[in-house]
Design a protein around this motif. Structure first.
Motif, mmCIF file in Angstrom:
data_model
loop_
_atom_site.group_PDB
_atom_site.id
_atom_site.type_symbol
_atom_site.label_atom_id
_atom_site.label_comp_id
_atom_site.label_asym_id
_atom_site.label_seq_id
_atom_site.Cartn_x
_atom_site.Cartn_y
_atom_site.Cartn_z
ATOM 1 N N ASP A 1 0.816 -1.215 0.000
ATOM 2 C CA ASP A 1 0.000 0.000 0.000
ATOM 3 C C ASP A 1 0.850 1.266 0.000
ATOM 4 O OD1 ASP A 1 1.022 -0.102 2.545
ATOM 5 O OD2 ASP A 1 -0.880 0.263 3.571
ATOM 6 N N THR B 1 -2.026 5.066 6.657
ATOM 7 C CA THR B 1 -2.593 3.726 6.559
ATOM 8 C C THR B 1 -4.079 3.869 6.260
ATOM 9 O OG1 THR B 1 -1.003 2.737 8.107
ATOM 10 C CG2 THR B 1 -3.109 1.611 7.864
ATOM 11 N N SER B 2 -4.592 3.090 5.336
ATOM 12 C CA SER B 2 -6.017 3.167 5.018
ATOM 13 C C SER B 2 -6.829 2.459 6.095
ATOM 14 C CB SER B 2 -6.303 2.543 3.648
ATOM 15 O OG SER B 2 -6.031 1.160 3.666
ATOM 16 N N ASP C 1 -9.151 0.407 5.934
ATOM 17 C CA ASP C 1 -9.495 -0.994 5.689
ATOM 18 C C ASP C 1 -8.267 -1.909 5.634
ATOM 19 O OD1 ASP C 1 -8.465 0.004 3.349
ATOM 20 O OD2 ASP C 1 -10.083 -0.709 2.050
ATOM 21 N N THR C 2 -7.120 -1.410 6.070
ATOM 22 C CA THR C 2 -5.912 -2.239 6.138
ATOM 23 C C THR C 2 -6.139 -3.392 7.122
ATOM 24 O OG1 THR C 2 -4.486 -0.352 5.637
ATOM 25 C CG2 THR C 2 -3.454 -2.217 6.755
ATOM 26 N N LYS D 1 -6.210 7.298 7.369
ATOM 27 C CA LYS D 1 -6.893 8.178 6.431
ATOM 28 C C LYS D 1 -8.391 7.858 6.407
ATOM 29 C CE LYS D 1 -5.062 10.671 4.077
ATOM 30 N NZ LYS D 1 -4.710 12.107 4.323
ATOM 31 N N LYS D 2 -9.194 8.918 6.362
ATOM 32 C CA LYS D 2 -10.655 8.796 6.243
ATOM 33 C C LYS D 2 -11.233 7.903 7.333
ATOM 34 C CE LYS D 2 -10.407 9.494 1.238
ATOM 35 N NZ LYS D 2 -10.721 8.955 -0.113
ATOM 36 N N CYS D 3 -10.749 8.111 8.551
ATOM 37 C CA CYS D 3 -11.224 7.311 9.685
ATOM 38 C C CYS D 3 -12.651 7.688 10.067
ATOM 39 C CB CYS D 3 -10.286 7.501 10.874
ATOM 40 S SG CYS D 3 -10.664 6.485 12.312
ATOM 41 N N ASP E 1 -9.257 12.491 8.720
ATOM 42 C CA ASP E 1 -8.092 11.722 9.170
ATOM 43 C C ASP E 1 -8.030 11.705 10.697
ATOM 44 O OD1 ASP E 1 -7.445 11.546 6.495
ATOM 45 O OD2 ASP E 1 -5.762 12.957 6.602
#
Length: 352
Positions: free
Chosen positions: A28, A61-62, A64-65, A83-85, A301
């Motif tokens: 990623d 870290t995304s 959905d990791t 990101k985008k939590c 974030d």
């Protein structure tokens, strides 16, 4: 009776594994985020410009990791930058409501949209956060400044902020990441707006202020709106949980001359005035031979960090003169011991 100090357990090895030691991998781009050359940025500490060679980048870290990847990154690096939590709309709604709440203090530039948070350009000393730094450097006996303090403190109990702190996506992530069925958010949260060219966050780690409990809390630093690379967002000393653990142990070893109540205070006579490690981020990083890691934060974030992770900020030098708005909230497992002094709403100079 003051709570007794709980001896600091070792929460992770002081020998931090490198990337090649990780058991799990995912392609990623982690470890490859490097948006611009730090030499092109205007990064300022309290004591002059940051050394570009001492600046690196936090790695995102995304959300959905895979969980095992997130756990290994957190254990190795001391933070997890998700990101985008939370929904972007949730962040921006809180930002707008906060600056509308603060408008009577003269904080915003007239004629601008509240959600942009454009600074009025007034004397920055008016808008220092309440507490020890304001006591040392803030403006005295100024009606507009006094109004700012009143509104800033009351914002911690305003419905828009209480609702924001109850964001279900944030709590769901904490529950999943930590394995806690019902994570408890400590009531004492810190909602801060840093205007351009004002004071910054000094060097510290959270466990200094949570000594009446074990180092098992999880801090979420939540930018409310975007924060540019030069906007004074939170920055972390590279892989510094070992430094925090060693520093806290040194404090404990030198606390023989203190009462139980004094031992758990970050403001005892063995500490610096203000309860932090240093106001000179440049010198502190060079002394420890670690880089300061920065990031550009977007609305939605969230960055989570270990209670021993050393962090600070640069001055807000946002090129659009935007105010940096953020909050930090802390979560614990309510079924385990934790620092119950934090189960009260923030008040200036409340001893924590």
């Amino acid at each position: 009776m003051a709570p007794s100090r709980i001896d600091t357990p070792q929460t992770q090895s002081s020998v931090i594994p490198s990337s090649k030691d990780l058991k799990f991998t995912v392609d990623d781009g982690y470890d490859s985020y490097h948006p611009v050359d730090p030499h092109t940025l205007d990064l300022q500490s309290n004591f002059g410009p940051m050394d570009p060679g001492s600046v690196g980048y936090l790695q995102p870290t995304s959300v959905d990791t895979p969980l095992e990847i997130m756990h290994e990154r957190y254990e190795r690096d001391g933070y997890l930058f998700i990101k985008k939590c939370i929904p972007k709309e949730t962040s921006l709604a809180c930002r707008r409501a906060y600056f509308e709440h603060m408008a009577p203090s003269g904080l915003l530039k007239p004629g601008t949209d509240a959600v942009e948070g454009i600074f009025s350009g007034a004397d920055t000393r008016k808008y220092m956060p309440p507490g020890n730094l304001r006591r040392l450097f803030g403006l005295k006996d100024d009606p507009e400044s006094d109004k700012y303090v009143e509104l800033m403190v009351s914002a911690h109990e305003a419905p828009f902020y209480v609702d924001f702190c109850q964001c279900p996506e944030l709590r769901q992530f904490v529950s999943r990441f930590m394995g806690w069925k019902n994570p408890q958010m400590l009531q004492r949260t810190m909602l801060r707006a840093f205007v351009p060219n004002s004071e910054l966050t000094p060097v510290h780690f959270d466990q200094m202020y949570l000594r009446a409990g074990p180092p098992t809390s999880l801090t979420a630093w939540v930018p409310i709106g975007d924060v540019s690379l030069q906007g004074g967002g939170l920055m972390y000393l590279e892989r510094s949980t070992d430094i925090g653990m060693k520093t806290e142990q040194d404090f404990a070893d030198n606390a023989h001359n203190l009462t139980d109540e004094e031992r758990i205070s970050a403001f005892n006579k063995n500490m610096n005035d203000g309860g932090f490690l240093s106001r000179d981020t440049v010198a502190y990083g060079k002394e420890r031979k670690r880089k300061w890691l920065i990031a550009e934060y977007e609305a939605g974030d969230v960055i989570f960090h270990n209670p021993f992770m050393v962090h600070a900020s640069c001055k807000n030098k946002d090129p659009e003169n935007k105010i940096r708005l953020a909050t930090d909230v802390r979560f614990v497992d309510p079924e385990k011991p934790y620092d119950k002094r934090w189960m009260k709403v923030y008040r200036p100079l409340d001893g924590l």
